[in-house]
Design a protein around this motif. Structure first.
Motif, PDB file in Angstrom:
ATOM      1  N   VAL A  66      -7.466   3.235  11.988  1.00 35.04           N
ATOM      2  CA  VAL A  66      -7.839   3.269  10.564  1.00 35.04           C
ATOM      3  C   VAL A  66      -7.578   1.884   9.960  1.00 35.04           C
ATOM      4  N   GLY A  67      -6.442   1.325  10.310  1.00 36.36           N
ATOM      5  CA  GLY A  67      -6.099  -0.026   9.848  1.00 36.36           C
ATOM      6  C   GLY A  67      -6.155  -1.008  11.013  1.00 36.36           C
ATOM      7  N   ALA A  71      -0.977  -6.284  16.222  1.00 37.55           N
ATOM      8  CA  ALA A  71      -1.191  -7.608  16.807  1.00 37.55           C
ATOM      9  C   ALA A  71      -2.090  -8.453  15.903  1.00 37.55           C
ATOM     10  N   ASP A  72      -3.178  -7.862  15.403  1.00 43.69           N
ATOM     11  CA  ASP A  72      -4.092  -8.608  14.529  1.00 43.69           C
ATOM     12  C   ASP A  72      -3.429  -8.977  13.204  1.00 43.69           C
ATOM     13  N   ILE A  73      -2.693  -8.015  12.650  1.00 41.15           N
ATOM     14  CA  ILE A  73      -2.008  -8.291  11.378  1.00 41.15           C
ATOM     15  C   ILE A  73      -1.037  -9.462  11.548  1.00 41.15           C
ATOM     16  N   MET A  74      -0.199  -9.370  12.590  1.00 43.23           N
ATOM     17  CA  MET A  74       0.854 -10.371  12.724  1.00 43.23           C
ATOM     18  C   MET A  74       0.312 -11.748  13.121  1.00 43.23           C
ATOM     19  N   LYS A  75      -0.835 -11.749  13.814  1.00 46.90           N
ATOM     20  CA  LYS A  75      -1.453 -13.027  14.161  1.00 46.90           C
ATOM     21  C   LYS A  75      -1.804 -13.770  12.865  1.00 46.90           C
ATOM     22  N   ILE A  76      -2.440 -13.050  11.957  1.00 45.65           N
ATOM     23  CA  ILE A  76      -2.836 -13.660  10.679  1.00 45.65           C
ATOM     24  C   ILE A  76      -1.608 -13.998   9.826  1.00 45.65           C
ATOM     25  N   TYR A  77      -0.617 -13.103   9.848  1.00 40.38           N
ATOM     26  CA  TYR A  77       0.599 -13.379   9.066  1.00 40.38           C
ATOM     27  C   TYR A  77       1.331 -14.619   9.571  1.00 40.38           C
ATOM     28  N   LYS A  78       1.294 -14.805  10.900  1.00 35.02           N
ATOM     29  CA  LYS A  78       1.960 -15.988  11.441  1.00 35.02           C
ATOM     30  C   LYS A  78       1.184 -17.247  11.095  1.00 35.02           C
ATOM     31  N   GLU A  79      -0.136 -17.169  11.245  1.00 35.24           N
ATOM     32  CA  GLU A  79      -0.971 -18.336  10.956  1.00 35.24           C
ATOM     33  C   GLU A  79      -0.853 -18.755   9.486  1.00 35.24           C
ATOM     34  N   GLN A  80      -0.800 -17.743   8.625  1.00 35.68           N
ATOM     35  CA  GLN A  80      -0.822 -18.060   7.192  1.00 35.68           C
ATOM     36  C   GLN A  80       0.556 -17.954   6.541  1.00 35.68           C
ATOM     37  N   PRO A  94      -3.348  -8.770  -0.222  1.00 39.38           N
ATOM     38  CA  PRO A  94      -3.732  -8.597   1.178  1.00 39.38           C
ATOM     39  C   PRO A  94      -4.441  -9.838   1.717  1.00 39.38           C
ATOM     40  N   ILE A  95      -4.135 -10.205   2.948  1.00 41.59           N
ATOM     41  CA  ILE A  95      -4.787 -11.371   3.555  1.00 41.59           C
ATOM     42  C   ILE A  95      -5.514 -11.016   4.852  1.00 41.59           C
ATOM     43  N   VAL A  96      -5.355  -9.759   5.310  1.00 41.13           N
ATOM     44  CA  VAL A  96      -5.960  -9.383   6.591  1.00 41.13           C
ATOM     45  C   VAL A  96      -7.344  -8.779   6.391  1.00 41.13           C
ATOM     46  N   ASP A  97      -7.425  -7.751   5.577  1.00 41.04           N
ATOM     47  CA  ASP A  97      -8.686  -7.028   5.396  1.00 41.04           C
ATOM     48  C   ASP A  97      -8.773  -6.512   3.956  1.00 41.04           C
ATOM     49  N   PRO A  98      -8.885  -7.438   3.011  1.00 47.33           N
ATOM     50  CA  PRO A  98      -8.830  -7.066   1.585  1.00 47.33           C
ATOM     51  C   PRO A  98      -9.851  -5.986   1.191  1.00 47.33           C
ATOM     52  N   GLU A  99     -10.966  -5.910   1.916  1.00 49.21           N
ATOM     53  CA  GLU A  99     -11.983  -4.907   1.579  1.00 49.21           C
ATOM     54  C   GLU A  99     -11.466  -3.484   1.715  1.00 49.21           C
ATOM     55  N   VAL A 103      -7.178   1.690   1.041  1.00 51.55           N
ATOM     56  CA  VAL A 103      -6.615   2.657   1.995  1.00 51.55           C
ATOM     57  C   VAL A 103      -5.125   2.384   2.211  1.00 51.55           C
ATOM     58  N   MET A 104      -4.798   1.111   2.354  1.00 53.64           N
ATOM     59  CA  MET A 104      -3.400   0.715   2.563  1.00 53.64           C
ATOM     60  C   MET A 104      -2.572   0.996   1.310  1.00 53.64           C
ATOM     61  N   LYS A 105      -3.200   0.825   0.168  1.00 52.43           N
ATOM     62  CA  LYS A 105      -2.520   1.006  -1.116  1.00 52.43           C
ATOM     63  C   LYS A 105      -1.899   2.394  -1.276  1.00 52.43           C
ATOM     64  N   THR A 106      -2.489   3.389  -0.614  1.00 52.88           N
ATOM     65  CA  THR A 106      -1.986   4.762  -0.753  1.00 52.88           C
ATOM     66  C   THR A 106      -0.533   4.899  -0.281  1.00 52.88           C
ATOM     67  N   ASN A 107      -0.033   3.901   0.454  1.00 51.90           N
ATOM     68  CA  ASN A 107       1.337   3.974   0.984  1.00 51.90           C
ATOM     69  C   ASN A 107       2.405   3.473   0.015  1.00 51.90           C
ATOM     70  N   PHE A 108       1.987   2.677  -0.970  1.00 49.90           N
ATOM     71  CA  PHE A 108       2.986   1.930  -1.727  1.00 49.90           C
ATOM     72  C   PHE A 108       3.935   2.796  -2.550  1.00 49.90           C
ATOM     73  N   ALA A 109       3.424   3.903  -3.073  1.00 48.74           N
ATOM     74  CA  ALA A 109       4.302   4.769  -3.859  1.00 48.74           C
ATOM     75  C   ALA A 109       5.450   5.270  -2.979  1.00 48.74           C
ATOM     76  N   ARG A 110       5.093   5.672  -1.768  1.00 47.66           N
ATOM     77  CA  ARG A 110       6.089   6.169  -0.819  1.00 47.66           C
ATOM     78  C   ARG A 110       7.064   5.060  -0.420  1.00 47.66           C
ATOM     79  N   LEU A 111       6.521   3.864  -0.241  1.00 46.09           N
ATOM     80  CA  LEU A 111       7.351   2.758   0.232  1.00 46.09           C
ATOM     81  C   LEU A 111       8.358   2.282  -0.818  1.00 46.09           C
TER      82      LEU A 111
END
Ligand code: HEC
Length: 132
Positions: A66-67, A71-80, A94-99, A103-111
């Motif tokens: 779904v996300g 590996a892809d997330i951390m590659k971009i996080y390390k580069e940037q 978001p810097i990985v897949d802002p579009e 979907v990711m936002k639904t987690n923030f209340a819980r977090l």
């Protein structure tokens, strides 16, 4: 009598050396073909990522589900020079897949209920499993 003593001694020796081998195995896991030591922070991060955090239901290690993969997330996080904890606290965009941010936002209340220490452990875990 002397023989029995020697036999007993060697049993004790074998038993203790087996034990320390097992302990070492538990402390090391293989990530990307490399053995790494598992720290308490890693264990906490893994537990949260796969358990209470529910991250694993959308993020696999090496393939997109779904996300994006960890590996892809951390590659971009390390580069940037990204900040995972900052993102999870909604302080960073978001810097990985802002579009697909919605979907990711639904987690923030819980977090919000997670402590900084817990979020740091999740970030640490994501970084460890993706670094070769
Ligand atoms: C319902 C599915 C879902 C769950 C559950 C989920 N994510 Fe995500 N996540 C996504 C999607 C989709 C994206 C891609 C959008 C984006 O980049 O923001 C994403 C992106 C990310 C990113 C990259 C953000 C960026 O900079 O673009 C990080 C870091 C992340 N997730 C961490 C987590 C963590 C940690 C958890 C568990 C606490 C988690 N996610 C739970 C779906 C999910």
């Amino acid at each position: 009598m002397k023989h029995i003593f020697i036999v007993l001694l060697s049993i004790v020796f074998v038993a203790t050396s087996c034990q320390s081998e097992k302990k070492e195995e538990k402390e090391k896991i293989v990530i990307g073909g490399k053995k790494k030591t598992v720290s308490p922070e890693f264990e906490l991060g893994e537990k949260l990522f796969k358990g209470k955090g529910n991250c694993y239901s959308c993020h696999r290690m090496n393939k997109k589900s779904v996300g994006p993969s960890v590996a892809d997330i951390m590659k971009i996080y390390k580069e940037q020079n990204g900040d995972v904890v900052g993102f999870l606290r909604q302080k960073k965009d978001p810097i990985v897949d802002p579009e697909n941010y919605a979907v990711m936002k639904t987690n923030f209340a819980r977090l919000q209920k997670f402590t900084d220490e817990e979020l740091q452990a999740i970030a640490f875990y994501m970084n460890e499993v993706s670094s070769k």
